[in-house]
Design an enzyme around this catalytic site. Sequence first.
Site, PDB file in Angstrom:
ATOM      1  N   TYR A   1       0.827  -1.200   0.000  1.00  0.00           N
ATOM      2  CA  TYR A   1       0.000   0.000   0.000  1.00  0.00           C
ATOM      3  C   TYR A   1       0.867   1.257   0.000  1.00  0.00           C
ATOM      4  CZ  TYR A   1      -3.270   3.549   1.652  1.00  0.00           C
ATOM      5  OH  TYR A   1      -4.014   4.695   1.789  1.00  0.00           O
TER       6      TYR A   1
ATOM      7  N   TYR B   1      -3.189  -1.104   9.916  1.00  0.00           N
ATOM      8  CA  TYR B   1      -3.608  -1.405   8.550  1.00  0.00           C
ATOM      9  C   TYR B   1      -4.878  -2.240   8.581  1.00  0.00           C
ATOM     10  CZ  TYR B   1      -3.422  -2.989   3.702  1.00  0.00           C
ATOM     11  OH  TYR B   1      -3.719  -3.246   2.377  1.00  0.00           O
ATOM     12  N   VAL B   2      -5.800  -1.877   7.708  1.00  0.00           N
ATOM     13  CA  VAL B   2      -7.036  -2.624   7.528  1.00  0.00           C
ATOM     14  C   VAL B   2      -7.119  -3.012   6.058  1.00  0.00           C
ATOM     15  CG1 VAL B   2      -9.566  -2.504   7.636  1.00  0.00           C
ATOM     16  CG2 VAL B   2      -8.183  -1.428   9.434  1.00  0.00           C
TER      17      VAL B   2
ATOM     18  N   GLY C   1     -15.009   1.006  10.607  1.00  0.00           N
ATOM     19  CA  GLY C   1     -14.658   1.267  12.000  1.00  0.00           C
ATOM     20  C   GLY C   1     -13.537   0.418  12.561  1.00  0.00           C
TER      21      GLY C   1
ATOM     22  N   ASN D   1      -0.572  10.272   2.069  1.00  0.00           N
ATOM     23  CA  ASN D   1      -1.693   9.431   2.490  1.00  0.00           C
ATOM     24  C   ASN D   1      -2.805  10.295   3.101  1.00  0.00           C
ATOM     25  OD1 ASN D   1      -3.391   7.439   3.404  1.00  0.00           O
ATOM     26  ND2 ASN D   1      -1.771   6.211   4.327  1.00  0.00           N
TER      27      ASN D   1
ATOM     28  N   TYR E   1      -6.821  10.767  11.040  1.00  0.00           N
ATOM     29  CA  TYR E   1      -6.118  11.112  12.269  1.00  0.00           C
ATOM     30  C   TYR E   1      -6.531  12.495  12.774  1.00  0.00           C
ATOM     31  CZ  TYR E   1      -3.141   7.168  10.933  1.00  0.00           C
ATOM     32  OH  TYR E   1      -2.681   5.941  10.573  1.00  0.00           O
TER      33      TYR E   1
END
Length: 162
Positions: A24, A84-85, A93, A122, A129
């Site tokens: 990513y 990281y998702v 969420g 990013n 954030y």
Amino acid sequence: MEYRNASREDVPKILFFIQEIARYEKMMDEVVATEAMLEENLFNQQRAEVIFAMEGDVEVGFALFFHNFSTFVGRAGMYLEDIYVLPEYRGQGYGKGLLQLVAQLAVERGCGRMEWTCLNWNQSSIDFYLSLGAEPMDEWTVYRLAGETLKQVAADSSGTKG
């Protein structure tokens, strides 16, 4: 949402997530971590911790973090190295939950602050954030010694007195 601490048996999953975040971030060529290195540092040496976000029995995200120390605050802090998702689970969420869980651990452990870095390009992460109230440290620049340069600096005794 469910979360769980990583165990020694999760080392291959941890490496998978590290590789995914590197892809990513367009930094896959920098990944030199191996399963053996992760097992040694995360579980034998206990130098960092990992939490997984779970969708049923599937790991859909992870956070890797460790303690640092602030001389100004006079106590430990929490450093979030990676969060990281997986793309198909974003916006549900999981990232916020992981960040909140690490923040809760920081508070429970008496940490004075929690910090992390984010790549300047990013924007979606930066916006996330900022929405949480995180403050960018614009006056600070991260410096790094790595690989051969780190070894050269460590070996250079010209600046030390014997």
